[in-house]
Design a protein around this motif. Structure first.
Motif, short mmCIF file in Angstrom:
data_model
loop_
_atom_site.label_atom_id
_atom_site.label_comp_id
_atom_site.label_asym_id
_atom_site.label_seq_id
_atom_site.Cartn_x
_atom_site.Cartn_y
_atom_site.Cartn_z
N ALA A 186 0.86 -1.19 0.00
CA ALA A 186 0.00 0.00 0.00
C ALA A 186 0.89 1.23 0.00
CB ALA A 186 -0.92 0.00 1.21
N LEU A 187 1.18 1.74 -1.19
CA LEU A 187 2.10 2.87 -1.34
C LEU A 187 1.34 4.12 -1.77
CD1 LEU A 187 5.05 1.19 -3.30
CD2 LEU A 187 4.79 1.42 -0.82
N THR A 188 1.80 5.27 -1.26
CA THR A 188 1.28 6.53 -1.77
C THR A 188 1.90 6.78 -3.14
OG1 THR A 188 3.06 7.89 -0.84
CG2 THR A 188 1.17 7.42 0.59
N LEU A 189 1.39 7.83 -3.80
CA LEU A 189 1.90 8.19 -5.12
C LEU A 189 3.40 8.38 -5.11
CD1 LEU A 189 1.61 9.37 -8.04
CD2 LEU A 189 1.16 11.58 -6.93
N ARG A 190 3.91 9.17 -4.18
CA ARG A 190 5.34 9.47 -4.16
C ARG A 190 6.15 8.26 -3.73
NH1 ARG A 190 5.73 13.77 -7.45
NH2 ARG A 190 4.66 15.60 -6.64
N GLU A 191 5.63 7.46 -2.81
CA GLU A 191 6.34 6.25 -2.41
C GLU A 191 6.50 5.31 -3.59
OE1 GLU A 191 4.58 6.34 2.15
OE2 GLU A 191 3.88 4.83 0.74
N PHE A 192 5.45 5.18 -4.39
CA PHE A 192 5.53 4.32 -5.57
C PHE A 192 6.58 4.85 -6.55
CE2 PHE A 192 4.48 2.95 -9.81
CZ PHE A 192 4.13 1.62 -9.66
N ASP A 193 6.55 6.15 -6.80
CA ASP A 193 7.52 6.74 -7.73
C ASP A 193 8.95 6.59 -7.21
OD1 ASP A 193 5.48 7.49 -9.41
OD2 ASP A 193 5.39 9.56 -8.70
N LEU A 194 9.11 6.75 -5.89
CA LEU A 194 10.44 6.63 -5.30
C LEU A 194 10.96 5.21 -5.42
CD1 LEU A 194 12.66 8.13 -3.74
CD2 LEU A 194 11.44 7.60 -1.62
N LEU A 195 10.10 4.22 -5.11
CA LEU A 195 10.52 2.83 -5.24
C LEU A 195 10.85 2.49 -6.69
CD1 LEU A 195 10.98 0.04 -4.00
CD2 LEU A 195 8.52 -0.41 -4.30
N SER A 196 10.03 2.95 -7.63
CA SER A 196 10.29 2.69 -9.04
C SER A 196 11.64 3.27 -9.46
CB SER A 196 9.18 3.31 -9.90
OG SER A 196 7.92 2.74 -9.60
N PHE A 197 11.93 4.47 -8.99
CA PHE A 197 13.20 5.11 -9.34
C PHE A 197 14.37 4.31 -8.79
CE2 PHE A 197 16.67 8.12 -8.66
CZ PHE A 197 16.76 8.69 -9.93
N PHE A 198 14.26 3.88 -7.55
CA PHE A 198 15.34 3.09 -6.95
C PHE A 198 15.55 1.79 -7.73
CE2 PHE A 198 14.82 5.23 -2.60
CZ PHE A 198 16.01 5.93 -2.74
N LEU A 199 14.47 1.12 -8.11
CA LEU A 199 14.61 -0.15 -8.82
C LEU A 199 15.20 0.05 -10.22
CD1 LEU A 199 12.92 -1.34 -6.49
CD2 LEU A 199 11.76 -2.77 -8.17
N ARG A 200 14.99 1.22 -10.79
CA ARG A 200 15.56 1.49 -12.11
C ARG A 200 17.05 1.81 -12.03
NH1 ARG A 200 10.62 4.56 -13.05
NH2 ARG A 200 9.29 3.41 -14.49
N HIS A 201 17.52 2.18 -10.84
CA HIS A 201 18.91 2.60 -10.70
C HIS A 201 19.57 1.89 -9.52
CE1 HIS A 201 16.75 5.96 -12.69
NE2 HIS A 201 17.84 6.01 -13.44
N PRO A 202 19.62 0.58 -9.54
CA PRO A 202 20.23 -0.15 -8.41
C PRO A 202 21.72 0.15 -8.29
CG PRO A 202 19.89 -1.62 -10.27
CD PRO A 202 19.21 -0.34 -10.63
N GLY A 203 22.18 0.25 -7.05
CA GLY A 203 23.60 0.41 -6.80
C GLY A 203 24.13 1.83 -6.93
N ARG A 204 23.27 2.78 -7.35
CA ARG A 204 23.73 4.15 -7.51
C ARG A 204 23.28 5.00 -6.33
NH1 ARG A 204 22.17 6.74 -13.14
NH2 ARG A 204 23.05 8.52 -11.98
N ALA A 205 24.17 5.86 -5.88
CA ALA A 205 23.86 6.76 -4.77
C ALA A 205 23.29 8.07 -5.32
CB ALA A 205 25.11 7.03 -3.94
N PHE A 206 22.22 8.53 -4.69
CA PHE A 206 21.58 9.78 -5.11
C PHE A 206 21.43 10.70 -3.90
CE2 PHE A 206 20.13 6.73 -8.25
CZ PHE A 206 20.27 7.42 -9.44
#
Length: 251
Positions: free
Chosen positions: A170-190
């Motif tokens: 159960a994710l909010t809009l921003r939580e979903f976007d944040l998780l998607s971004f992390f999964l698209r860029h594994p291993g990179r520090a932001f």
């Protein structure tokens, strides 16, 4: 707030006939509510209004909004409780209006599921831009991104659905976007500035927004949020998604 020359607002029926997203504006200050509703109407949205918490819940139940602009300080029921109850009925983006300087209240708003906030006094044009940004990210995904998976987490961008080990999150809009971004860029520090720009779409803003959302997301995807293995803090930089962290935990 600077007002534009008066233009007669469209009726709700006219806005709905045009297929306009429905925005529920909740504020007990009639001047603020009128100005916000006027700007949103001129931007092409169907606008509904409520001046207290119970009325907001009634309006939201009768006509499900596509987004809620919600004042934190309301008579009868504060904005935090209204946000909890509205989000308890199903996912809907919420932009919270807060008084400048009330950082604790803003953080509480994010903690209960608000997707963004704007501090008073604010520019109505800025609020419209925030509404457009949130709605754009909450709408159907454009063709392109495929299903993402790592460390027991899966994200379907088109369906806006995320699971952990097969159980839906159960994710909010921003939580979903944040998780998607992390999964698209594994291993990179932001850095938090990078995440604000890439996930929120803003080159400015209160970076505590990012901190709160990372904490909330950790609470939903980590086995032990107090000892995060997947979303790791990179001291002096920001955060890194490390799929290997789950494997390390199992070893």
């Amino acid at each position: 707030m600077q007002q534009q020359p008066y233009e007669p607002p469209r009726s709700e029926a006219e806005a709905e006939a045009a297929g306009s997203p429905r925005i529920l504006v909740v504020d007990d200050d009639p001047t603020v509510a009128e100005v916000v509703a006027g700007y949103l109407d001129r931007a092409g949205y169907a606008v509904d209004r409520a001046d207290d918490g119970p009325t907001a819940l009634t309006r939201a139940a009768a006509h499900r909004p596509d987004l809620v602009v919600l004042d934190l300080m309301l008579p009868g029921m504060d904005g935090l409780e209204v946000c909890r109850r509205i989000r308890g009925q199903g996912p809907v983006p919420v932009i919270m209006l807060t008084a400048r300087g009330d950082e604790d209240d803003r953080i509480l708003g994010l903690e209960v599921g608000a997707d963004d906030y704007v501090t008073k006094p604010f520019s109505p044009r800025e609020l419209v831009l925030r509404v457009e940004s949130v709605l754009r990210r909450s709408g159907p995904a454009a063709p392109g991104p495929h299903r993402l998976a790592a460390a027991g987490l899966t994200v379907d961008p088109a369906a806006r659905r995320a699971t952990k080990n097969g159980t839906e999150l159960a994710l909010t809009l921003r939580e979903f976007d944040l998780l998607s971004f992390f999964l698209r860029h594994p291993g990179r520090a932001f850095g938090r500035e990078d995440l604000m720009r890439e996930v929120w779409g803003w080159d400015f803003g209160d970076l505590s927004t990012v901190t709160v959302h990372v904490r909330r997301l950790r609470g939903k995807v980590e086995d032990d949020p107090a000892r995060p293995r997947l979303i790791q803090t990179v001291w002096g930089v920001g955060y890194r998604f490390d799929p290997a962290g789950a494997a390390d935990e199992e070893d």
